[in-house]
Scaffold this motif. Sequence first.
Motif, mmCIF file in Angstrom:
data_model
loop_
_atom_site.group_PDB
_atom_site.id
_atom_site.type_symbol
_atom_site.label_atom_id
_atom_site.label_comp_id
_atom_site.label_asym_id
_atom_site.label_seq_id
_atom_site.Cartn_x
_atom_site.Cartn_y
_atom_site.Cartn_z
ATOM 1 N N ARG A 105 81.225 54.700 -1.862
ATOM 2 C CA ARG A 105 79.909 55.298 -2.244
ATOM 3 C C ARG A 105 79.513 55.221 -3.616
ATOM 4 O O ARG A 105 80.421 55.154 -4.248
ATOM 5 C CB ARG A 105 79.885 56.852 -1.740
ATOM 6 C CG ARG A 105 79.725 56.923 -0.093
ATOM 7 C CD ARG A 105 79.432 58.375 -0.061
ATOM 8 N NE ARG A 105 79.446 58.788 1.391
ATOM 9 C CZ ARG A 105 80.322 59.564 2.037
ATOM 10 N NH1 ARG A 105 81.239 60.111 1.363
ATOM 11 N NH2 ARG A 105 80.131 59.648 3.335
ATOM 12 N N LEU B 77 75.079 63.942 -2.019
ATOM 13 C CA LEU B 77 75.984 64.621 -0.689
ATOM 14 C C LEU B 77 76.491 65.876 -1.224
ATOM 15 O O LEU B 77 76.981 66.655 -0.360
ATOM 16 C CB LEU B 77 76.824 63.542 -0.314
ATOM 17 C CG LEU B 77 76.278 62.624 0.343
ATOM 18 C CD1 LEU B 77 77.360 61.498 0.883
ATOM 19 C CD2 LEU B 77 75.348 62.846 1.821
ATOM 20 N N ASN B 78 76.963 66.132 -2.661
ATOM 21 C CA ASN B 78 77.412 67.386 -3.063
ATOM 22 C C ASN B 78 76.754 68.014 -4.345
ATOM 23 O O ASN B 78 77.053 68.009 -5.171
ATOM 24 C CB ASN B 78 78.791 66.980 -3.637
ATOM 25 C CG ASN B 78 79.820 66.102 -2.659
ATOM 26 O OD1 ASN B 78 80.036 66.886 -1.615
ATOM 27 N ND2 ASN B 78 79.743 64.914 -2.435
ATOM 28 N N CYS C 296 84.515 59.640 -2.938
ATOM 29 C CA CYS C 296 83.351 59.115 -2.816
ATOM 30 C C CYS C 296 83.581 57.658 -3.256
ATOM 31 O O CYS C 296 83.300 56.488 -2.582
ATOM 32 C CB CYS C 296 82.280 59.772 -3.747
ATOM 33 S SG CYS C 296 81.634 61.185 -2.958
ATOM 34 N N ASP D 8 74.867 58.593 -4.749
ATOM 35 C CA ASP D 8 74.947 58.988 -3.209
ATOM 36 C C ASP D 8 76.081 60.362 -3.373
ATOM 37 O O ASP D 8 75.741 61.350 -2.711
ATOM 38 C CB ASP D 8 75.453 58.068 -2.461
ATOM 39 C CG ASP D 8 74.617 57.059 -2.248
ATOM 40 O OD1 ASP D 8 73.235 57.204 -2.657
ATOM 41 O OD2 ASP D 8 74.825 55.701 -1.921
ATOM 42 N N CYS D 9 76.787 60.179 -4.266
ATOM 43 C CA CYS D 9 77.911 61.239 -4.162
ATOM 44 C C CYS D 9 77.327 62.483 -4.686
ATOM 45 O O CYS D 9 77.600 63.865 -4.214
ATOM 46 C CB CYS D 9 79.289 60.926 -4.812
ATOM 47 S SG CYS D 9 80.673 61.794 -4.857
#
Length: 124
Positions: A48, A56-57, A43, A52-53
């Motif tokens: 990123r 997304l995870n 990321c 955001d990381c």
Amino acid sequence: MSTRHLVVSCAVLLLAGCEIPGVYPDPKVLAREADAKATGGACRHALRGIEDCYTLNPKASKASVFAGWKEMDTYMRENKIEGVASVIKIPVEGGALVEEAVAATKEEAAPKTKEPRSGKAKAS
């Protein structure tokens, strides 16, 4: 006294070769933490933000993701490495692909249309 020392030393030698359940960490947990750390590093390299990381995870451990992100940040700063903006290829109607860059500004993230590839190679 010597018999007592002999018994204790025999017990220590016998227990030294044993694998006691629950003493060592679970390999699956270690693998998940390593994956989360690698995800955080990826990321950071993809420019990123850490939030955001996390988004997304969601299944990854936040502590491990942050550790990987921070480690990659330090590495990139020390070695003067520029990050690479991630690009997502989105198929649209007509078979064309639209590349959408995930970037900080709208100008950097302007979509670019590519022609679909045909199965035939062009002769040069």
